[in-house]
Design a protein around this motif. Structure first.
Motif, mmCIF file in Angstrom:
data_model
loop_
_atom_site.group_PDB
_atom_site.id
_atom_site.type_symbol
_atom_site.label_atom_id
_atom_site.label_comp_id
_atom_site.label_asym_id
_atom_site.label_seq_id
_atom_site.Cartn_x
_atom_site.Cartn_y
_atom_site.Cartn_z
ATOM 1 N N ASN A 1 -1.485 4.332 -7.106
ATOM 2 C CA ASN A 1 -2.877 4.063 -6.769
ATOM 3 C C ASN A 1 -3.717 5.336 -6.751
ATOM 4 O O ASN A 1 -4.913 5.313 -7.049
ATOM 5 N N TYR B 1 -12.748 -0.423 -11.091
ATOM 6 C CA TYR B 1 -11.348 -0.826 -11.248
ATOM 7 C C TYR B 1 -11.251 -2.303 -11.648
ATOM 8 O O TYR B 1 -10.486 -2.661 -12.561
ATOM 9 N N ASP C 1 -4.177 -5.868 -6.544
ATOM 10 C CA ASP C 1 -3.034 -6.006 -7.453
ATOM 11 C C ASP C 1 -2.039 -7.070 -7.009
ATOM 12 O O ASP C 1 -1.370 -7.678 -7.852
ATOM 13 N N LYS D 1 -4.649 5.810 -10.297
ATOM 14 C CA LYS D 1 -5.712 4.862 -10.651
ATOM 15 C C LYS D 1 -7.058 5.348 -10.114
ATOM 16 O O LYS D 1 -8.091 5.208 -10.775
ATOM 17 N N ILE E 1 -6.871 -1.417 -3.530
ATOM 18 C CA ILE E 1 -6.242 -1.579 -4.849
ATOM 19 C C ILE E 1 -4.934 -2.349 -4.716
ATOM 20 O O ILE E 1 -4.615 -3.214 -5.537
ATOM 21 N N ALA E 2 -4.168 -2.047 -3.664
ATOM 22 C CA ALA E 2 -2.923 -2.780 -3.424
ATOM 23 C C ALA E 2 -3.200 -4.266 -3.223
ATOM 24 O O ALA E 2 -2.456 -5.125 -3.721
ATOM 25 N N SER F 1 2.949 1.652 -3.370
ATOM 26 C CA SER F 1 2.171 1.942 -4.587
ATOM 27 C C SER F 1 1.238 3.139 -4.420
ATOM 28 O O SER F 1 0.337 3.338 -5.230
ATOM 29 N N THR G 1 0.826 -1.208 0.000
ATOM 30 C CA THR G 1 0.000 0.000 0.000
ATOM 31 C C THR G 1 0.860 1.259 0.000
ATOM 32 O O THR G 1 0.614 2.197 -0.772
ATOM 33 N N SER H 1 -6.723 2.919 -1.614
ATOM 34 C CA SER H 1 -5.358 2.547 -1.967
ATOM 35 C C SER H 1 -4.990 1.178 -1.403
ATOM 36 O O SER H 1 -4.334 0.375 -2.066
#
Length: 301
Positions: free
Chosen positions: A225, A294, A257, A228, A253-254, A221, A218, A250
C-alpha cells in the motif's frame, strides 16, 4: 452501538499505535477491543455525570430545607430539574446501575470540583433559569433541555475534555464517540417506555469480524500500500507523508481492496472524515485526492 465509522477509527488508531510500538497481532487485536470497551466506560461515566447533576440538585434542596433561617425558595423549592423525566429514566436505567456497580470508579463524587463547578455554571445560565420558570413537565421539553444541556456543558466543555484525558489517555481521542452515544441515548428515550438497554459497543459478530479483518489486511498489505501511495504522489516524496496520513490511506486502500461490496465513495468519505479528526488541517483534501485517484485507476465503483 459503534457504527462502521467508529470501528474504522479504532482500526486506524490501532495501526498507528502498532507503528509506534510493534507487538504481536493477537496482542494488538486484544488492545483494539480493550480500547473499544474503554469507550463504553466513558459513555457510562458521562451518563453518570448527568445523573450526578440531578443528585447534586437534590442535595442542594435538602440543605435548604435544613437551614435554620429559611427563604421561600428553601421552603418551596423548584423541583423541575430533579423531576426531569429524562434524568429520572437515566437514573433508573438498570444497565447503567449494574455496570456502575461493577466499576465503582465510574461513579462521580458529589464533591468533585468539576461536577460542582459545572452545576453552578448550569444553574447560573439563562437556559436553565428559563426552563425552571416554565410551567408543566412535557417529556419532549425535558428531552430537548437535557440534550442541549449535555451539548453545552459536557460535549463542548474543554475543561471536561481535559479532565477525561487526564483520567484515561485514550478517552481524549474517543470523547466524540461517547458524546454521540449519549446524545443518541437521550434522543432514543420514549415517554411511555422504560429505559432498560443502553447502546452496545459492537452490534454483532459481523462487526467484530469486520474490525479484525480490516486490521489484519492493513498490516499485511502495508508495504504494497505504501507503493500504491507513492505511485500516486505528485511532486511529493513518501518520506514527507506523515505517519498518520499513511495509516489512514493504507487502511482505506486495504478496505477498498478487500471489501468489494462497499461502494468506493462510501469508503472514501469515511476516511476523509477520519482524517479531519486525527490528522492535520489539510489531510482530508490529501486523502480525498489519493483515494479518488486510486479508485479511478482501478475502475473501482
Amino acid at each position: 452501538m459503534l457504527g462502521r465509522r467508529q470501528i474504522r477509527e479504532k482500526v486506524v488508531q490501532t495501526v498507528y499505535s502498532y507503528y509506534q510500538n510493534p507487538v504481536k497481532f493477537d496482542v494488538l487485536e486484544k488492545n483494539m477491543f480493550a480500547g473499544i470497551e474503554k469507550i463504553y466506560h466513558l459513555y457510562i461515566y458521562e451518563l453518570n455525570f448527568l445523573v450526578s447533576l440531578k443528585e447534586l440538585a437534590e442535595n442542594q434542596i435538602e440543605i435548604g430545607k435544613n437551614k435554620y433561617l429559611k427563604t421561600d425558595a428553601d421552603i418551596n423549592p423548584n423541583q423541575k430539574f430533579i423531576n426531569n423525566q429524562v434524568l429520572i429514566k437515566l437514573e433508573e436505567n438498570p444497565e447503567r446501575l449494574f455496570f456502575t456497580g461493577q466499576h465503582k470508579q465510574l461513579k462521580w463524587d458529589l464533591h468533585d470540583d468539576l461536577l460542582v463547578k459545572t452545576f453552578q455554571r448550569i444553574t447560573a445560565g439563562k437556559r436553565y433559569q428559563d426552563f425552571m420558570k416554565e410551567d408543566g413537565y412535557s417529556f419532549e421539553d425535558d428531552q430537548k433541555f437535557i440534550g442541549k444541556l449535555f451539548l453545552r456543558y459536557i460535549a463542548e466543555n474543554d475543561d471536561f475534555h481535559d479532565y477525561l484525558g487526564d483520567k484515561e489517555l485514550s478517552w481524549y481521542d474517543d470523547i466524540h464517540i461517547a458524546n454521540s452515544m449519549v446524545q443518541k441515548t437521550i434522543g432514543f428515550l420514549k415517554e411511555d417506555e422504560e429505559s432498560r438497554t443502553l447502546i452496545k459497543m459492537i452490534k454483532d459478530d459481523e462487526d467484530k469480524t469486520f474490525a479484525v479483518k480490516l486490521l489484519r489486511n492493513t498490516l499485511d498489505s502495508w508495504e504494497n500500500n505504501e507503493k500504491k501511495l507513492e505511485e500516486r504522489l505528485e511532486n511529493w516524496d513518501l518520506e514527507r507523508v506523515s505517519l498518520m496520513d499513511k495509516v489512514i490511506l493504507s487502511t482505506a486502500i486495504a478496505e477498498l481492496d478487500n471489501f468489494p461490496f462497499t461502494p468506493s465513495r462510501v469508503i472514501i468519505n469515511e476516511y476523509i472524515e477520519i482524517a479531519k479528526i486525527f490528522a492535520t488541517d489539510r489531510s482530508n483534501i490529501f486523502v480525498n485526492g489519493i483515494l479518488d485517484k486510486y479508485c479511478k485507476d482501478l475502475n473501482r465503483i
